[in-house]
Design a protein around this motif. Structure first.
Motif, PDB file in Angstrom:
ATOM      1  N   UNK A 123      -2.178  27.241   5.888  1.00  0.00           N
ATOM      2  CA  UNK A 123      -1.436  26.376   6.823  1.00  0.00           C
ATOM      3  C   UNK A 123      -0.602  25.362   6.035  1.00  0.00           C
ATOM      4  N   UNK A 124      -1.197  24.766   5.020  1.00  0.00           N
ATOM      5  CA  UNK A 124      -0.461  23.827   4.156  1.00  0.00           C
ATOM      6  C   UNK A 124      -0.563  24.322   2.719  1.00  0.00           C
ATOM      7  N   UNK A 125       0.565  24.309   2.021  1.00  0.00           N
ATOM      8  CA  UNK A 125       0.551  24.813   0.649  1.00  0.00           C
ATOM      9  C   UNK A 125       1.256  23.802  -0.252  1.00  0.00           C
ATOM     10  N   UNK A 126       0.510  23.198  -1.152  1.00  0.00           N
ATOM     11  CA  UNK A 126       1.040  22.247  -2.135  1.00  0.00           C
ATOM     12  C   UNK A 126       1.945  21.185  -1.505  1.00  0.00           C
ATOM     13  N   UNK A 127       1.409  20.479  -0.554  1.00  0.00           N
ATOM     14  CA  UNK A 127       2.183  19.399   0.079  1.00  0.00           C
ATOM     15  C   UNK A 127       2.083  18.151  -0.794  1.00  0.00           C
ATOM     16  N   UNK A 128       3.220  17.589  -1.135  1.00  0.00           N
ATOM     17  CA  UNK A 128       3.284  16.347  -1.911  1.00  0.00           C
ATOM     18  C   UNK A 128       4.126  15.349  -1.143  1.00  0.00           C
ATOM     19  N   UNK A 129       3.637  14.127  -1.070  1.00  0.00           N
ATOM     20  CA  UNK A 129       4.367  13.136  -0.282  1.00  0.00           C
ATOM     21  C   UNK A 129       3.924  11.737  -0.714  1.00  0.00           C
ATOM     22  N   UNK A 130       4.820  10.804  -0.699  1.00  0.00           N
ATOM     23  CA  UNK A 130       4.494   9.398  -0.945  1.00  0.00           C
ATOM     24  C   UNK A 130       4.877   8.594   0.278  1.00  0.00           C
ATOM     25  N   UNK A 131       3.897   7.946   0.868  1.00  0.00           N
ATOM     26  CA  UNK A 131       4.208   7.114   2.034  1.00  0.00           C
ATOM     27  C   UNK A 131       4.110   5.665   1.575  1.00  0.00           C
ATOM     28  N   UNK A 132       5.244   5.086   1.244  1.00  0.00           N
ATOM     29  CA  UNK A 132       5.262   3.701   0.748  1.00  0.00           C
ATOM     30  C   UNK A 132       5.398   2.738   1.927  1.00  0.00           C
ATOM     31  N   UNK A 133       5.383   1.450   1.614  1.00  0.00           N
ATOM     32  CA  UNK A 133       5.310   0.451   2.684  1.00  0.00           C
ATOM     33  C   UNK A 133       6.559   0.422   3.573  1.00  0.00           C
ATOM     34  N   UNK A 134       7.674   0.965   3.093  1.00  0.00           N
ATOM     35  CA  UNK A 134       8.874   0.944   3.933  1.00  0.00           C
ATOM     36  C   UNK A 134       9.265   2.353   4.418  1.00  0.00           C
ATOM     37  N   UNK A 135       8.338   3.297   4.293  1.00  0.00           N
ATOM     38  CA  UNK A 135       8.686   4.684   4.620  1.00  0.00           C
ATOM     39  C   UNK A 135       8.790   4.900   6.129  1.00  0.00           C
ATOM     40  N   UNK A 136       9.786   5.649   6.524  1.00  0.00           N
ATOM     41  CA  UNK A 136       9.895   6.126   7.906  1.00  0.00           C
ATOM     42  C   UNK A 136      10.200   7.622   7.784  1.00  0.00           C
ATOM     43  N   UNK A 137       9.178   8.416   7.922  1.00  0.00           N
ATOM     44  CA  UNK A 137       9.277   9.839   7.585  1.00  0.00           C
ATOM     45  C   UNK A 137       9.074  10.696   8.830  1.00  0.00           C
ATOM     46  N   UNK A 160       0.832  -1.197   0.000  1.00  0.00           N
ATOM     47  CA  UNK A 160       0.000   0.000   0.000  1.00  0.00           C
ATOM     48  C   UNK A 160       0.870   1.252   0.000  1.00  0.00           C
ATOM     49  N   UNK A 161       0.463   2.238  -0.774  1.00  0.00           N
ATOM     50  CA  UNK A 161       1.148   3.533  -0.765  1.00  0.00           C
ATOM     51  C   UNK A 161       0.110   4.628  -0.560  1.00  0.00           C
ATOM     52  N   UNK A 162       0.433   5.568   0.305  1.00  0.00           N
ATOM     53  CA  UNK A 162      -0.442   6.729   0.492  1.00  0.00           C
ATOM     54  C   UNK A 162       0.190   7.874  -0.299  1.00  0.00           C
ATOM     55  N   UNK A 163      -0.599   8.395  -1.223  1.00  0.00           N
ATOM     56  CA  UNK A 163      -0.090   9.456  -2.087  1.00  0.00           C
ATOM     57  C   UNK A 163      -0.763  10.777  -1.690  1.00  0.00           C
ATOM     58  N   UNK A 164       0.048  11.738  -1.326  1.00  0.00           N
ATOM     59  CA  UNK A 164      -0.470  13.068  -0.979  1.00  0.00           C
ATOM     60  C   UNK A 164      -0.133  13.985  -2.150  1.00  0.00           C
ATOM     61  N   UNK A 165      -1.176  14.542  -2.780  1.00  0.00           N
ATOM     62  CA  UNK A 165      -0.980  15.305  -4.023  1.00  0.00           C
ATOM     63  C   UNK A 165      -1.441  16.752  -3.851  1.00  0.00           C
ATOM     64  N   UNK A 166      -0.492  17.661  -3.880  1.00  0.00           N
ATOM     65  CA  UNK A 166      -0.806  19.107  -3.889  1.00  0.00           C
ATOM     66  C   UNK A 166      -1.834  19.515  -2.845  1.00  0.00           C
ATOM     67  N   UNK A 167      -1.670  19.036  -1.649  1.00  0.00           N
ATOM     68  CA  UNK A 167      -2.659  19.324  -0.612  1.00  0.00           C
ATOM     69  C   UNK A 167      -2.470  20.749  -0.062  1.00  0.00           C
ATOM     70  N   UNK A 168      -3.556  21.503  -0.046  1.00  0.00           N
ATOM     71  CA  UNK A 168      -3.541  22.855   0.514  1.00  0.00           C
ATOM     72  C   UNK A 168      -4.642  22.942   1.568  1.00  0.00           C
ATOM     73  N   UNK A 169      -4.358  23.693   2.613  1.00  0.00           N
ATOM     74  CA  UNK A 169      -5.373  23.895   3.656  1.00  0.00           C
ATOM     75  C   UNK A 169      -5.148  25.248   4.297  1.00  0.00           C
ATOM     76  N   UNK A 170      -6.224  25.963   4.504  1.00  0.00           N
ATOM     77  CA  UNK A 170      -6.093  27.236   5.208  1.00  0.00           C
ATOM     78  C   UNK A 170      -7.236  27.376   6.203  1.00  0.00           C
TER      79      UNK A 170
END
Lengths: 177, 193
Positions: B17-31, B1-11
């Motif tokens: 508060x968040x501006x264009x957050x991009x991130x991939x959380x793959x099965x071996x990720x330690x972030x 499983x991979x969690x894909x965070x694509x251009x997330x913005x929140x205010x």
């Protein structure tokens, strides 16, 4: 017979009201429960039914159904009011962990609504006496009025005693830990 | 499983508060999501958990995944422990299959002797964080989110907690948040401005 029916209706109505209120008060969307107004619908329906029951049900079914509906309404409303005092952050936690309903009721719902649940059950005892008495008057069985009222008072006393005993046992458990 | 965070913005209230957050959380990720206070770390975790909706952007679950939500063991920014109940009860409550004995064994790896059976309000703030860490690690989860899990801990307590986390959830992805100067050495850093 009417004493047995009153006690049975009080227990079933009260337990049903509390369980339905807790079920409807579960966190459903992003850790938040349904709005309070929506959760009060099950309280309103039996209130509307009460007049029908007192008017049309035959025999002691009148006593049973009227006490059942009254206990259900009062306990459901009291539980709903208590659930409003729950910590929203604990509800979010329960939602995120997908905590089983029984654990959520034990650890989050009941501690928050215990006081208003007990109070509503005590009021239900008194209302059971009055509404049961009204049903007996409609049945023209006025000789049973005293025992009906005494049953209601005993139910109220039983709820109070059970609450004190449970609080003491919880206190002892905490002290032992 | 991979969690894909694509251009997330929140205010909130017009403040981004968040501006264009991009991130991939793959099965071996330690972030380690590192940022100062108010940089949106908690908001990002809340969006990942589905507790908040982003103003724009997406969080996608990729791969063969059986749930519609992210099944995550979570340490919240606040402890979120049930008051009046012991540490063992607070841990065992999250899973019907979890016995008090197993919960106690796990807690005793982090807490001093006897602390597991105390009501949580009698524990120190650091011990309460440890209870939260055990609660997040003890249930089977596809990912762990930990929002400032070591807050208020001494160096020794932090080391012990890190050791416990690494031993317990060796093969599950982990996303934790912390201040930039507190990033644990075993994590890949994702800086949040």
């Amino acid at each position: 017979m009417h004493i047995f029916l009153t006690i049975l209706a009080f227990v079933l109505g009260g337990a049903g009201g509390a369980l339905i209120a807790m079920h409807l008060g579960r966190p459903v969307t992003a850790g938040k429960p349904a709005p309070y107004g929506k959760r009060m619908i099950p309280v309103l329906i039996p209130v509307l039914l009460l007049g029908f029951v007192l008017r049309f049900l035959p025999g002691l079914g009148k006593v049973f159904a009227s006490v059942l509906l009254a206990a259900f309404c009062l306990v459901c409303e009291g539980t709903n009011r208590g659930l409003e005092k729950r910590d929203g952050k604990l509800l979010e936690m329960a939602f995120v962990f997908r905590i089983p309903a029984s654990a959520r009721m034990q650890y989050i719902d009941l501690p928050a609504c215990r006081a208003s649940l007990v109070r509503s059950a005590q009021i239900s005892g008194i209302v059971s006496a009055l509404i049961g008495a009204a049903a007996l008057v409609l049945l023209d069985q006025k000789n049973l009025l005293i025992s009906q009222i005494v049953t209601g008072v005993i139910l109220t006393a039983a709820v109070t005693i059970a609450d004190i005993v449970l609080a003491k046992s919880r206190g002892k458990k905490g002290a032992a830990a | 499983m991979t969690i894909e965070v694509l251009d997330v913005c929140k205010s909130y209230d017009g403040k981004s508060v968040l501006k264009n957050v991009n991130m991939n959380i793959s099965s071996d990720a330690v972030i380690a999501v590192a940022g100062a206070r108010g940089s949106g770390k908690t908001t990002l975790i809340r969006i990942l958990l589905g507790l908040e909706k982003p103003d724009s952007g997406q969080v996608n679950l990729l791969g063969d995944y059986k749930y519609a939500w992210i099944n995550a063991g979570t340490v919240f920014q606040e402890d979120r422990l049930c008051p009046g109940y012991t540490a063992v009860e607070n841990v065992a409550m999250v899973n019907a299959k979890l016995s008090g004995r197993v919960a106690r064994q796990s807690l005793e790896k982090l807490l001093p002797p006897g602390a597991a059976d105390k009501p949580v309000e009698e524990l120190t703030p650091a011990q309460r964080r440890m209870v939260c860490i055990v609660r997040a690690c003890i249930i089977p989860s596809d990912v762990r989110f930990m929002d400032e899990p070591f807050f208020g801990m001494t160096e020794e307590e932090k080391e012990r907690s890190i050791r416990y986390i690494r031993e317990t959830i060796a093969h599950t992805p982990l996303v934790l948040t912390c201040l930039p100067e507190e990033v644990p050495s075993f994590c890949r850093v994702y800086p949040l401005d």
